[in-house]
Design a protein around this motif. Structure first.
Motif, PDB file in Angstrom:
ATOM      1  N   PHE A 239       0.835  -1.203   0.000  1.00 55.55           N
ATOM      2  CA  PHE A 239       0.000   0.000   0.000  1.00 55.55           C
ATOM      3  C   PHE A 239       0.870   1.254   0.000  1.00 55.55           C
ATOM      4  O   PHE A 239       0.565   2.239  -0.680  1.00 55.55           O
ATOM      5  CB  PHE A 239      -0.913   0.024   1.231  1.00 55.55           C
ATOM      6  N   THR A 240       1.945   1.216   0.785  1.00 53.99           N
ATOM      7  CA  THR A 240       2.840   2.370   0.887  1.00 53.99           C
ATOM      8  C   THR A 240       3.552   2.627  -0.439  1.00 53.99           C
ATOM      9  O   THR A 240       3.723   3.770  -0.860  1.00 53.99           O
ATOM     10  CB  THR A 240       3.879   2.148   2.003  1.00 53.99           C
TER      11      THR A 240
ATOM     12  N   GLY B  57       0.145   2.598  -3.386  1.00 53.87           N
ATOM     13  CA  GLY B  57      -1.149   3.220  -3.131  1.00 53.87           C
ATOM     14  C   GLY B  57      -2.196   2.151  -2.879  1.00 53.87           C
ATOM     15  O   GLY B  57      -2.190   1.094  -3.527  1.00 53.87           O
ATOM     16  N   PHE B  58      -3.088   2.423  -1.957  1.00 52.60           N
ATOM     17  CA  PHE B  58      -4.074   1.420  -1.542  1.00 52.60           C
ATOM     18  C   PHE B  58      -4.926   0.932  -2.707  1.00 52.60           C
ATOM     19  O   PHE B  58      -5.131  -0.272  -2.892  1.00 52.60           O
ATOM     20  CB  PHE B  58      -4.963   2.013  -0.445  1.00 52.60           C
ATOM     21  N   ASP B  59      -5.433   1.847  -3.519  1.00 51.01           N
ATOM     22  CA  ASP B  59      -6.348   1.476  -4.600  1.00 51.01           C
ATOM     23  C   ASP B  59      -5.670   0.638  -5.681  1.00 51.01           C
ATOM     24  O   ASP B  59      -6.339  -0.133  -6.379  1.00 51.01           O
ATOM     25  CB  ASP B  59      -6.945   2.730  -5.243  1.00 51.01           C
TER      26      ASP B  59
ATOM     27  N   GLU C 268      -9.962  -3.797   2.694  1.00 53.68           N
ATOM     28  CA  GLU C 268     -10.083  -2.683   3.635  1.00 53.68           C
ATOM     29  C   GLU C 268      -9.844  -3.125   5.078  1.00 53.68           C
ATOM     30  O   GLU C 268      -9.422  -2.329   5.924  1.00 53.68           O
ATOM     31  CB  GLU C 268     -11.469  -2.043   3.515  1.00 53.68           C
TER      32      GLU C 268
ATOM     33  N   LEU D 117      -6.404  -2.389   6.739  1.00 50.36           N
ATOM     34  CA  LEU D 117      -6.187  -1.088   7.371  1.00 50.36           C
ATOM     35  C   LEU D 117      -6.799  -1.038   8.766  1.00 50.36           C
ATOM     36  O   LEU D 117      -6.208  -0.492   9.699  1.00 50.36           O
ATOM     37  CB  LEU D 117      -6.788   0.021   6.504  1.00 50.36           C
TER      38      LEU D 117
ATOM     39  N   LEU E  14      -0.150   5.981   6.474  1.00 49.78           N
ATOM     40  CA  LEU E  14      -0.967   5.394   5.410  1.00 49.78           C
ATOM     41  C   LEU E  14      -2.395   5.156   5.881  1.00 49.78           C
ATOM     42  O   LEU E  14      -3.357   5.509   5.190  1.00 49.78           O
ATOM     43  CB  LEU E  14      -0.345   4.077   4.946  1.00 49.78           C
TER      44      LEU E  14
ATOM     45  N   SER F 228      -4.304   8.464   6.189  1.00 53.71           N
ATOM     46  CA  SER F 228      -4.622   9.092   4.903  1.00 53.71           C
ATOM     47  C   SER F 228      -5.776   8.374   4.210  1.00 53.71           C
ATOM     48  O   SER F 228      -6.656   9.011   3.629  1.00 53.71           O
ATOM     49  CB  SER F 228      -3.386   9.112   4.000  1.00 53.71           C
ATOM     50  N   GLU F 229      -5.791   7.043   4.294  1.00 59.94           N
ATOM     51  CA  GLU F 229      -6.864   6.286   3.647  1.00 59.94           C
ATOM     52  C   GLU F 229      -8.186   6.453   4.383  1.00 59.94           C
ATOM     53  O   GLU F 229      -9.251   6.513   3.765  1.00 59.94           O
ATOM     54  CB  GLU F 229      -6.492   4.802   3.569  1.00 59.94           C
TER      55      GLU F 229
ATOM     56  N   ARG G  78      -9.689   9.759   3.596  1.00 59.02           N
ATOM     57  CA  ARG G  78     -10.203   9.732   2.223  1.00 59.02           C
ATOM     58  C   ARG G  78     -11.474   8.902   2.096  1.00 59.02           C
ATOM     59  O   ARG G  78     -12.285   9.125   1.196  1.00 59.02           O
ATOM     60  CB  ARG G  78      -9.118   9.164   1.304  1.00 59.02           C
ATOM     61  N   THR G  79     -11.654   7.943   3.022  1.00 59.05           N
ATOM     62  CA  THR G  79     -12.783   7.015   2.927  1.00 59.05           C
ATOM     63  C   THR G  79     -13.602   7.063   4.220  1.00 59.05           C
ATOM     64  O   THR G  79     -13.245   6.410   5.208  1.00 59.05           O
ATOM     65  CB  THR G  79     -12.284   5.577   2.688  1.00 59.05           C
TER      66      THR G  79
END
Length: 204
Positions: free
Chosen positions: A22-23, A26-28, A54, A57, A105, A108-109, A112-113
């Motif tokens: 992920f780092t 990016g997660f997506d 998910e 995380l 990380l 931030s995710e 964003r979510t």
């Protein structure tokens, strides 16, 4: 017990490899297939531990709650609640000191979510609730004035802990654990000074 320990170690193994991906990407952009490939497990094994991507995380917060319970048992012999909380908070920050990118990380995710943040709030509420018995004990021990609201004090302590984390990860990838400990100790000393019973009860 050994079997549970091995299962926990495997879950940590998958988690760390997933967070590294992920780092880097990016997660997506990371798929479950990639996670299973780099961690060397079957896809079915991944889903045994994490029902969806998910959940990786969210595991960070959940595992911290497990660590809190372990730390509380380890430091239960300390006679003063202030000292117990210092050791517990330091134990909880240790993982982030070793891997600050994990918290950056995850935060931030979650920002964003909103759906992820809502689920993470459950761990935060559990953390707050876990502080309450220690504060009640502090009243019994005479460390804390009996009229003070334990819910409000728990919120204050929770804020100190999370603020220390935010300061720690707001900078370089190197975190000085002694600096964090010194900061937490000073803040707890100031809070405990304010919590202590006073002659005549509530101060004017």
């Amino acid at each position: 017990m050994l079997r549970n320990s091995r299962k926990q170690a495997l879950k940590e193994h998958i988690f760390m490899h997933a967070m590294k991906l992920f780092t880097e990407k990016g997660f997506d952009q990371v798929t479950v297939d990639e996670i299973t490939q780099v961690s060397g497990v079957a896809k079915g094994t991944f889903y045994n531990y994490f029902p969806k991507k998910e959940a990786v995380l969210l595991y960070l917060g959940h595992s911290q709650m497990d660590l809190l319970q372990e730390s509380a048992q380890k430091h239960a012999v300390l006679p003063q609640i202030q000292d117990r909380l210092l050791e517990i908070f330091c134990d909880l920050t240790q993982r982030y000191c070793e891997h600050p990118e994990l918290l950056r990380l995850a935060l931030s995710e979650m920002i964003r979510t909103p759906a992820l943040m809502n689920k993470e709030m459950e761990s935060i509420r559990q953390f707050h609730t876990a502080l309450l018995p220690w504060l009640e004990e502090a009243k019994v021990l005479g460390e804390m004035a009996p009229h003070l609201d334990t819910l409000l004090v728990a919120t204050l302590l929770q804020g100190v802990y999370f603020h220390s984390l935010m300061e720690a990860i707001n900078g370089t990838n190197t975190i000085n654990t002694q600096e964090i400990r010194d900061r937490l100790q000073l803040q707890l000393e100031l809070i405990w000074f304010g919590l202590a019973p006073r002659e005549g009860g509530i101060r004017a």
